[in-house]
Write an enzyme that holds these catalytic residues in place. Structure first.
Site, PDB file in Angstrom:
ATOM      1  N   ASN A   1       1.007  -1.507   0.170  1.00 54.65           N
ATOM      2  CA  ASN A   1      -0.513   0.068  -0.278  1.00 54.65           C
ATOM      3  C   ASN A   1       0.729   1.199   0.258  1.00 54.65           C
ATOM      4  O   ASN A   1       0.218   2.073  -0.505  1.00 54.65           O
ATOM      5  CB  ASN A   1      -0.877  -0.282   1.089  1.00 54.65           C
ATOM      6  CG  ASN A   1      -0.444  -0.002   2.749  1.00 54.65           C
ATOM      7  OD1 ASN A   1       0.898  -0.481   2.036  1.00 54.65           O
ATOM      8  ND2 ASN A   1      -1.272  -0.055   3.101  1.00 54.65           N
TER       9      ASN A   1
ATOM     10  N   THR B   1       1.043 -13.437   8.220  1.00 52.21           N
ATOM     11  CA  THR B   1       1.820 -13.293   8.113  1.00 52.21           C
ATOM     12  C   THR B   1       3.259 -13.267   8.779  1.00 52.21           C
ATOM     13  O   THR B   1       3.910 -13.605   8.845  1.00 52.21           O
ATOM     14  CB  THR B   1       2.784 -12.305   6.557  1.00 52.21           C
ATOM     15  OG1 THR B   1       1.198 -12.563   5.544  1.00 52.21           O
ATOM     16  CG2 THR B   1       3.904 -12.264   5.803  1.00 52.21           C
TER      17      THR B   1
ATOM     18  N   GLU C   1       4.663  -4.900  11.837  1.00 51.72           N
ATOM     19  CA  GLU C   1       3.514  -3.706  11.502  1.00 51.72           C
ATOM     20  C   GLU C   1       2.537  -4.339  10.853  1.00 51.72           C
ATOM     21  O   GLU C   1       3.326  -4.586   9.371  1.00 51.72           O
ATOM     22  CB  GLU C   1       4.400  -2.683  11.229  1.00 51.72           C
ATOM     23  CG  GLU C   1       5.075  -1.750  11.023  1.00 51.72           C
ATOM     24  CD  GLU C   1       4.807  -1.089  12.543  1.00 51.72           C
ATOM     25  OE1 GLU C   1       3.614  -0.401  12.810  1.00 51.72           O
ATOM     26  OE2 GLU C   1       4.951   0.113  12.947  1.00 51.72           O
TER      27      GLU C   1
ATOM     28  N   CYS D   1      -3.086   0.050   6.256  1.00 53.09           N
ATOM     29  CA  CYS D   1      -3.502  -0.323   7.573  1.00 53.09           C
ATOM     30  C   CYS D   1      -4.467   0.145   8.868  1.00 53.09           C
ATOM     31  O   CYS D   1      -4.688  -0.485  10.326  1.00 53.09           O
ATOM     32  CB  CYS D   1      -2.290  -0.754   8.346  1.00 53.09           C
ATOM     33  SG  CYS D   1      -1.294   0.923   8.203  1.00 53.09           S
TER      34      CYS D   1
ATOM     35  N   GLU E   1       7.715   2.316  14.161  1.00 52.35           N
ATOM     36  CA  GLU E   1       8.665   3.042  13.704  1.00 52.35           C
ATOM     37  C   GLU E   1       8.641   4.521  14.207  1.00 52.35           C
ATOM     38  O   GLU E   1       7.543   4.808  14.380  1.00 52.35           O
ATOM     39  CB  GLU E   1       7.857   2.408  12.183  1.00 52.35           C
ATOM     40  CG  GLU E   1       7.794   1.234  12.138  1.00 52.35           C
ATOM     41  CD  GLU E   1       7.751   0.198  10.399  1.00 52.35           C
ATOM     42  OE1 GLU E   1       6.505   1.145   9.494  1.00 52.35           O
ATOM     43  OE2 GLU E   1       9.196   0.713  10.048  1.00 52.35           O
TER      44      GLU E   1
HETATM   45  P1  NAD Z   1       1.278  -9.387   3.419  1.00 55.53           P
HETATM   46  O1  NAD Z   1       1.250 -10.257   4.548  1.00 55.53           O
HETATM   47  O2  NAD Z   1       0.406 -10.743   2.859  1.00 55.53           O
HETATM   48  O3  NAD Z   1       2.839  -9.681   3.135  1.00 55.53           O
HETATM   49  C1  NAD Z   1       3.264  -8.733   2.973  1.00 55.53           C
HETATM   50  C2  NAD Z   1       4.936  -8.786   3.249  1.00 55.53           C
HETATM   51  O4  NAD Z   1       5.314 -10.290   3.222  1.00 55.53           O
HETATM   52  C3  NAD Z   1       4.688  -9.421   1.405  1.00 55.53           C
HETATM   53  O5  NAD Z   1       6.131  -8.271   0.729  1.00 55.53           O
HETATM   54  C4  NAD Z   1       4.947 -10.522   1.507  1.00 55.53           C
HETATM   55  O6  NAD Z   1       5.865 -10.712   0.322  1.00 55.53           O
HETATM   56  C5  NAD Z   1       6.445 -11.222   2.562  1.00 55.53           C
HETATM   57  N1  NAD Z   1       5.840 -12.603   2.496  1.00 55.53           N
HETATM   58  C6  NAD Z   1       4.566 -13.471   2.755  1.00 55.53           C
HETATM   59  N2  NAD Z   1       4.978 -14.119   3.344  1.00 55.53           N
HETATM   60  C7  NAD Z   1       5.969 -14.354   3.809  1.00 55.53           C
HETATM   61  C8  NAD Z   1       6.698 -14.957   4.647  1.00 55.53           C
HETATM   62  N3  NAD Z   1       6.326 -16.524   4.834  1.00 55.53           N
HETATM   63  N4  NAD Z   1       8.083 -15.141   5.194  1.00 55.53           N
HETATM   64  C9  NAD Z   1       8.445 -13.528   4.767  1.00 55.53           C
HETATM   65  N5  NAD Z   1       7.769 -12.966   4.248  1.00 55.53           N
HETATM   66  C10 NAD Z   1       6.774 -13.001   3.940  1.00 55.53           C
HETATM   67  O7  NAD Z   1       0.049  -8.632   3.386  1.00 55.53           O
HETATM   68  P2  NAD Z   1       0.239  -7.900   1.845  1.00 55.53           P
HETATM   69  O8  NAD Z   1      -1.600  -8.243   1.486  1.00 55.53           O
HETATM   70  O9  NAD Z   1       0.937  -6.536   1.246  1.00 55.53           O
HETATM   71  O10 NAD Z   1      -0.067  -6.322   2.852  1.00 55.53           O
HETATM   72  C11 NAD Z   1      -1.433  -6.054   3.499  1.00 55.53           C
HETATM   73  C12 NAD Z   1      -1.477  -6.536   5.291  1.00 55.53           C
HETATM   74  O11 NAD Z   1      -0.250  -5.320   5.633  1.00 55.53           O
HETATM   75  C13 NAD Z   1      -2.343  -5.323   5.826  1.00 55.53           C
HETATM   76  O12 NAD Z   1      -3.047  -6.516   6.603  1.00 55.53           O
HETATM   77  C14 NAD Z   1      -2.101  -4.646   6.368  1.00 55.53           C
HETATM   78  O13 NAD Z   1      -3.039  -4.099   7.405  1.00 55.53           O
HETATM   79  C15 NAD Z   1      -0.390  -4.214   6.603  1.00 55.53           C
HETATM   80  N6  NAD Z   1       0.146  -2.992   6.689  1.00 55.53           N
HETATM   81  C16 NAD Z   1       0.013  -2.632   7.467  1.00 55.53           C
HETATM   82  C17 NAD Z   1       0.908  -1.289   8.125  1.00 55.53           C
HETATM   83  C18 NAD Z   1       1.007  -1.373   9.643  1.00 55.53           C
HETATM   84  O14 NAD Z   1       2.149  -0.299   9.555  1.00 55.53           O
HETATM   85  N7  NAD Z   1       0.628  -1.519  10.846  1.00 55.53           N
HETATM   86  C19 NAD Z   1       1.313  -0.646   7.046  1.00 55.53           C
HETATM   87  C20 NAD Z   1       0.566  -1.201   6.127  1.00 55.53           C
HETATM   88  C21 NAD Z   1       0.050  -2.239   5.915  1.00 55.53           C
END
Ligand code: NAD
Length: 484
Positions: A153, A232, A250, A284, A458
């Protein structure tokens, strides 16, 4: 292909390719067109990235903080100079309107580089006097090679929010962007080199979850900072624990926003719009459970729907457009599934609720009223433009309901009662709280979640503690006393 980078990965100051890796098609969400084709990192690429980071880190740590800070601040300046170009790339990577990316992505990344660049020269340990003239001093040390893993995002922001404090503390970073939005982190890596960073101090490797997992488990890696979903996060945290690595998590949220009947309705509606529809709801910390006190519920809904009539949905490159497509077809379908669940479980659809009849992954901003706590749309993170409006009567009741979630990322309150505002915030089980506004995240303030929404913070000075550790040195000024 319009946005094809020189190669997929950026390692040791150069673009590197290995076409043996699984292809990653980069799709412009506004049209569905493929704008670049990259390749996921092979084991050789991962090895190259970690070896280069490990090698680069020692020389980087040996520089003074002021010298490291100068590099980061130069990088911030370059990012600001190239803001438009970087924003256009970000818009193509994510589908977010240029109106947003011009002010919220490269600029936010530059803020982090500038802020942590400014702190770098004053990162120190302390002197602790003890009895008899003995004393302890502490040395703040870099952790080593840190891995950053990003969500889709805010790709530029995430690459910098992780990279800037890591580098300020003297670490090296290997960053893996989300496979959905892989382009802008490469630009961050390029800019750091241009700003004078030693080769290898910030490497970017592309890939799916398996590449992230390989980085997390490598024994050379001292710390993992992930932005992603809770499922994740669980996996990455567990894998990091195996090697006793430091983590920052995060993760997701289902944050409450409470609107009391004495609130300024116009501001509350603005907060609800920002906290649900900015970036097409893909934020998020969004306040997706909007609790509105019964007395003002209909007035709130009426003003909200009136204001939503002015939303400008369309080509994200048109600077007048303020609502763009979802990042991907898959994410759009997930959100459509939740909209159907909302309808099926009896929520009242008061706005939107459908896909737009045009190319790209466009959804309407959607508002459900009469939502109850047990409905799926009130319990699960949707990560799309779907607002749930819930009614409440008393403060005690709403506080219990607002906190009745496994998440704890953010929370907000709209009220003109000063003491109530602070009481409510004190009662929120959330890492980032807002009074009479929503979703601002300045680099000077800590950002992060409690409960299942994360570990660590962060931004702000606190981030320094998550990218460094203290070595304690006991200095004796006396003879050593031993029992025998
Ligand atoms: P996701 O969890 O599907 O993927 C996040 C990242 O993790 C990607 O780069 C992915 O390739 C990697 N990944 C996946 N499986 C992994 C593994 N087993 N080991 C290591 N890396 C792995 O999330 P998304 O769909 O990309 O993003 C949306 C999510 O992120 C939402 O839940 C959102 O709330 C969260 N988010 C949180 C924040 C925050 O600051 N708290 C900010 C933005 C998004």
């Amino acid at each position: 292909m319009k946005f094809q980078p020189t190669a997929s990965h950026f390692i040791d100051g150069e673009y590197v390719e290995d076409t043996a890796g699984t292809p990653i098609d980069v799709i412009y969400p506004a049209t569905g067109e493929v704008i670049a084709r990259l390749h996921s990192a092979t084991p050789q690429i991962i090895e190259q990235a970690l070896t280069s980071a490990k090698r680069a880190q020692n020389a980087w740590t040996a520089m003074t903080g002021t010298e490291r800070g100068r590099v980061l601040r130069r990088a911030a300046d370059i990012m600001r100079e190239r803001n438009r170009e970087l924003s256009i790339l970000e818009t193509h990577d994510t589908g977010k309107p240029l109106q947003e990316t011009l002010v919220a992505d490269a600029t936010s990344g530059a803020d982090a580089l500038e802020y942590f660049g400014g702190l770098a020269g004053s990162l120190t340990g302390e002197h602790i006097p003890l009895g008899g003239g003995d004393f302890v001093y502490t040395i703040r040390e870099a952790l080593g090679v840190c891995v950053g893993i990003g969500a889709w995002n805010y790709p530029t922001q995430i690459a910098c929010w992780k990279g800037a404090p890591a580098l300020a503390c003297g670490n090296a970073m290997v960053f893996k962007p989300s496979e959905t939005t892989p382009l802008s982190a490469l630009k961050v890596a390029e800019i750091l080199i241009e700003a004078g960073a030693p080769k290898g101090i910030y490497n970017v490797v592309q890939g799916y979850g398996d590449v992230g997992a390989a980085l997390v488990t490598d024994p050379r890696v001292a710390k993992v900072s992930l932005t992603g979903s809770v499922p994740t996060g669980r996996k990455v945290y567990a894998a990091a624990a195996e090697g006793m690595k430091h983590v920052t998590m995060e993760l997701g949220g289902k944050s409450p926003m409470i609107v009391f009947d004495d609130a300024d309705i116009e501001n509350a509606v603005s907060g609800a719009i920002l906290g649900n529809f900015y970036s097409s709801g893909q934020v998020c910390s969004n306040g997706t459970r909007v609790f509105v006190q019964k007395g003002i519920k209909e007035a709130f809904l009426a003003r909200l729907t009136e204001r939503l009539a002015n939303v400008k949905i369309g080509d994200p490159m048109d600077e007048a457009v303020n609502f763009g497509p979802m990042v991907s077809e898959a994410q759009m379908n997930i959100v459509l599934g939740y909209i159907e669940k909302g309808k099926a479980e009896g929520a009242r659809l008061v706005h939107g609720g459908a896909r737009l009849d045009r190319a790209g992954f466009y959804l309407q901003p959607t508002v459900f009223a009469d939502v109850t706590d047990d409905m799926t749309i009130a319990r699960e993170e949707i990560f799309g433009p779907v607002m749930s409006v819930l009614d409440f009567e008393t403060e005690d009741e709403v506080m219990a309901r607002a906190n009745a979630t496994e998440f704890g990322l953010a929370a907000g309150v709209f009220t003109n009662d000063l003491t109530r505002a602070h009481r409510v915030v004190a009662g929120f089980e959330a890492g980032t709280c807002y009074i009479n506004t929503y979703n601002l995240a300045p680099v000077e303030a800590p950002f992060g979640g409690s409960k299942m929404s994360g570990v660590g913070r962060e931004n702000s000075k606190l981030a320094i503690n998550h990218f460094s550790e203290m070595k304690t040195v006991y200095v004796s000024m006396n003879d050593v006393e031993a029992p025998y």
